[in-house]
Design an enzyme around this catalytic site. Structure first.
Site, PDB file in Angstrom:
ATOM      1  N   LYS A  13      -4.133  -9.562  -8.916  1.00  0.00           N
ATOM      2  CA  LYS A  13      -5.444 -10.231  -8.914  1.00  0.00           C
ATOM      3  C   LYS A  13      -6.538  -9.326  -9.492  1.00  0.00           C
ATOM      4  O   LYS A  13      -7.353  -9.767 -10.294  1.00  0.00           O
ATOM      5  CB  LYS A  13      -5.772 -10.660  -7.487  1.00  0.00           C
ATOM      6  CG  LYS A  13      -7.136 -11.248  -7.282  1.00  0.00           C
ATOM      7  CD  LYS A  13      -7.256 -11.816  -5.886  1.00  0.00           C
ATOM      8  CE  LYS A  13      -6.979 -10.798  -4.800  1.00  0.00           C
ATOM      9  NZ  LYS A  13      -8.002  -9.740  -4.672  1.00  0.00           N
ATOM     10  N   ARG A  88     -11.800 -14.967   2.129  1.00  0.00           N
ATOM     11  CA  ARG A  88     -10.425 -14.647   2.503  1.00  0.00           C
ATOM     12  C   ARG A  88      -9.957 -15.484   3.689  1.00  0.00           C
ATOM     13  O   ARG A  88      -8.821 -15.356   4.126  1.00  0.00           O
ATOM     14  CB  ARG A  88     -10.362 -13.185   2.886  1.00  0.00           C
ATOM     15  CG  ARG A  88      -9.083 -12.531   2.410  1.00  0.00           C
ATOM     16  CD  ARG A  88      -9.411 -11.191   1.874  1.00  0.00           C
ATOM     17  NE  ARG A  88      -8.304 -10.298   1.763  1.00  0.00           N
ATOM     18  CZ  ARG A  88      -8.301  -9.330   0.857  1.00  0.00           C
ATOM     19  NH1 ARG A  88      -9.292  -9.189   0.016  1.00  0.00           N
ATOM     20  NH2 ARG A  88      -7.304  -8.502   0.801  1.00  0.00           N
ATOM     21  N   ARG A 127       2.201   0.200  -6.127  1.00  0.00           N
ATOM     22  CA  ARG A 127       0.887   0.307  -6.771  1.00  0.00           C
ATOM     23  C   ARG A 127       0.313   1.720  -6.657  1.00  0.00           C
ATOM     24  O   ARG A 127       0.375   2.342  -5.602  1.00  0.00           O
ATOM     25  CB  ARG A 127      -0.025  -0.691  -6.053  1.00  0.00           C
ATOM     26  CG  ARG A 127      -1.399  -0.845  -6.593  1.00  0.00           C
ATOM     27  CD  ARG A 127      -1.950  -2.195  -6.247  1.00  0.00           C
ATOM     28  NE  ARG A 127      -2.270  -2.351  -4.829  1.00  0.00           N
ATOM     29  CZ  ARG A 127      -2.772  -3.467  -4.330  1.00  0.00           C
ATOM     30  NH1 ARG A 127      -2.964  -4.508  -5.105  1.00  0.00           N
ATOM     31  NH2 ARG A 127      -3.037  -3.564  -3.050  1.00  0.00           N
ATOM     32  N   ARG A 167      -2.738   3.858  -2.054  1.00  0.00           N
ATOM     33  CA  ARG A 167      -3.633   3.554  -0.946  1.00  0.00           C
ATOM     34  C   ARG A 167      -2.826   3.604   0.351  1.00  0.00           C
ATOM     35  O   ARG A 167      -1.710   3.102   0.412  1.00  0.00           O
ATOM     36  CB  ARG A 167      -4.183   2.136  -1.116  1.00  0.00           C
ATOM     37  CG  ARG A 167      -5.482   2.100  -1.870  1.00  0.00           C
ATOM     38  CD  ARG A 167      -5.815   0.708  -2.308  1.00  0.00           C
ATOM     39  NE  ARG A 167      -5.753  -0.288  -1.241  1.00  0.00           N
ATOM     40  CZ  ARG A 167      -5.971  -1.578  -1.446  1.00  0.00           C
ATOM     41  NH1 ARG A 167      -6.236  -2.034  -2.657  1.00  0.00           N
ATOM     42  NH2 ARG A 167      -5.913  -2.434  -0.451  1.00  0.00           N
ATOM     43  N   ARG A 179      -1.490  -8.516   6.201  1.00  0.00           N
ATOM     44  CA  ARG A 179      -2.379  -9.012   5.141  1.00  0.00           C
ATOM     45  C   ARG A 179      -1.809 -10.272   4.508  1.00  0.00           C
ATOM     46  O   ARG A 179      -2.529 -11.228   4.217  1.00  0.00           O
ATOM     47  CB  ARG A 179      -2.581  -7.933   4.075  1.00  0.00           C
ATOM     48  CG  ARG A 179      -3.679  -6.953   4.445  1.00  0.00           C
ATOM     49  CD  ARG A 179      -3.411  -5.576   3.914  1.00  0.00           C
ATOM     50  NE  ARG A 179      -3.567  -5.465   2.475  1.00  0.00           N
ATOM     51  CZ  ARG A 179      -3.165  -4.395   1.779  1.00  0.00           C
ATOM     52  NH1 ARG A 179      -2.585  -3.389   2.376  1.00  0.00           N
ATOM     53  NH2 ARG A 179      -3.345  -4.346   0.491  1.00  0.00           N
TER      54      ARG A 179
HETATM   55  P1  AMP Z   1      -8.190  -5.507  -0.980  1.00  0.00           P
HETATM   56  O1  AMP Z   1      -8.626  -4.332  -1.790  1.00  0.00           O
HETATM   57  O2  AMP Z   1      -8.705  -6.808  -1.503  1.00  0.00           O
HETATM   58  O3  AMP Z   1      -6.728  -5.513  -0.699  1.00  0.00           O
HETATM   59  O4  AMP Z   1      -8.911  -5.319   0.447  1.00  0.00           O
HETATM   60  C1  AMP Z   1      -8.601  -4.241   1.285  1.00  0.00           C
HETATM   61  C2  AMP Z   1      -9.006  -4.545   2.701  1.00  0.00           C
HETATM   62  O5  AMP Z   1     -10.426  -4.773   2.780  1.00  0.00           O
HETATM   63  C3  AMP Z   1      -8.387  -5.803   3.305  1.00  0.00           C
HETATM   64  O6  AMP Z   1      -7.082  -5.581   3.790  1.00  0.00           O
HETATM   65  C4  AMP Z   1      -9.382  -6.114   4.425  1.00  0.00           C
HETATM   66  O7  AMP Z   1      -9.195  -5.243   5.538  1.00  0.00           O
HETATM   67  C5  AMP Z   1     -10.701  -5.760   3.777  1.00  0.00           C
HETATM   68  N1  AMP Z   1     -11.254  -6.955   3.096  1.00  0.00           N
HETATM   69  C6  AMP Z   1     -11.277  -7.221   1.759  1.00  0.00           C
HETATM   70  N2  AMP Z   1     -11.842  -8.417   1.501  1.00  0.00           N
HETATM   71  C7  AMP Z   1     -12.198  -8.930   2.727  1.00  0.00           C
HETATM   72  C8  AMP Z   1     -12.810 -10.123   3.146  1.00  0.00           C
HETATM   73  N3  AMP Z   1     -13.193 -11.076   2.280  1.00  0.00           N
HETATM   74  N4  AMP Z   1     -13.015 -10.306   4.474  1.00  0.00           N
HETATM   75  C9  AMP Z   1     -12.664  -9.372   5.373  1.00  0.00           C
HETATM   76  N5  AMP Z   1     -12.056  -8.219   5.041  1.00  0.00           N
HETATM   77  C10 AMP Z   1     -11.819  -7.983   3.738  1.00  0.00           C
END
Ligand code: AMP
Length: 224
Positions: A13, A88, A127, A167, A179
Site C-alpha cells: 500500500k 482503519r 520488509r 520495523r 493487525r
Molecule cells: P502502518 O505503518 O500503517 O502499518 O501503521 C503502524 C501502526 O500505527 C499500526 O499498527 C497502528 O498501531 C498505528 N496506526 C496506523 N494507522 C492508524 C489508524 N488509522 N488508527 C489507529 N492506529 C493506527
C-alpha cells in the site's frame, strides 16, 4: 484530487501510494509514518501511540481521528491529499465521512489493494526500511524489490544506503496477526470502513498479488 488508499499490512500500500502521489502531486499522508516520526522525536503524541503500535493495536480513535482531521486542514492539503492508513475502522470512516460532508469535500477515488492474508504476512516479515527514504521499497522475500548484497551487507536497492532496518512490529507474528485481524474484520474493522465508502463512492479494487510494477500498472490504468 482527494484519494483514500486501503490494503492490508504487507500489500504494498505504501509503495503504490507513492506511485499515486507522484501522479497527482498531492501530499501523501500516512498515519503510521506520522506516528513513527512522533515516536522518534519523543513527542507526547509519540509516547501515547508507542505502546499501542508495539502491541499491533490501533492507537485509540480519540488520538488518531483529530490528528488526521487537523492534518487535512493544513495549507498543503488545499488542492487535495492521498490518505493512507486512515480510516482503519468503521468509527474512523464515519468520522471522516462526516467531516468531509461538513467541509463540502468529495472523494475522487477510493483504492483498495486486495491480497490474501497469508501472502501479506510473509511480505511484512521480509520488509526492510531505508533510513534515507521511506519510499525506497526493499523486501527480502520479493525478488523484484530485494535489497542488493554489497560487500556481504544488504543495502537499499534504490539508493545503496546500508541503513536498512526491519520495523520491530514487522517481526512480531502475534502483532501481525492482530493487525490483520483488524484489517480483515468486516464488522467494525478496516474492511467495514471500505464497505462504508463502497456504499457512497465508486471503489477501485486492484489485485495486489503480482509484483510491484504490475500492480502499479493496473492501478494507473484505472486512474484518469
Ligand atoms: P502502518 O505503518 O500503517 O502499518 O501503521 C503502524 C501502526 O500505527 C499500526 O499498527 C497502528 O498501531 C498505528 N496506526 C496506523 N494507522 C492508524 C489508524 N488509522 N488508527 C489507529 N492506529 C493506527
Amino acid at each position: 484530487m482527494n484519494i483514500l488508499i486501503f490494503g492490508p499490512n504487507g500489500s504494498g500500500k505504501g509503495t503504490q501510494g507513492a506511485v499515486v502521489q507522484k501522479k497527482y502531486g498531492v501530499p501523501h499522508i500516512e498515519t503510521g509514518v506520522i506516528f513513527r516520526e512522533n515516536i522518534k522525536r519523543g513527542t507526547e503524541l509519540g509516547k501515547q501511540a508507542k505502546e499501542f503500535i508495539d502491541r499491533g493495536e490501533l492507537v485509540p480513535d480519540g488520538i488518531t481521528v483529530p490528528m488526521i482531521l487537523n492534518r487535512l486542514r493544513e495549507a498543503d492539503c488545499k488542492n487535495g491529499w492521498l490518505l493512507d492508513g486512515f480510516p482503519r475502522n468503521l468509527a474512523q470512516a464515519e468520522a471522516l465521512g462526516t467531516a468531509l460532508a461538513e467541509a463540502g469535500i468529495t472523494l475522487d477515488y477510493v483504492i483498495v489493494i486486495l491480497l490474501d492474508r497469508e501472502i501479506a504476512k510473509k511480505r511484512i516479515m521480509g520488509r526492510r526500511l531505508c533510513a534515507v527514504d521511506n519510499n525506497h521499497p526493499n523486501n527480502i522475500y520479493i525478488d523484484a524489490i530485494k535489497p542488493v548484497l554489497k560487500e556481504g551487507k544488504m543495502v537499499c536497492r534504490v539508493c545503496g544506503s546500508d541503513k536498512l532496518t526491519a520495523r520491530a512490529d514487522d517481526q512480531d507474528e502475534a502483532a501481525i496477526d492482530k493487525r490483520h485481524g483488524i484489517y480483515y474484520d468486516t464488522q467494525t474493522g478496516t474492511l467495514a470502513a471500505v464497505n462504508y465508502f463502497k456504499q457512497r463512492v465508486k471503489v477501485l479494487e486492484v489485485d495486489g498479488t503480482p509484483g510491484v510494477k504490475e500492480v502499479s500498472e493496473s492501478l494507473l490504468k484505472m486512474l484518469s
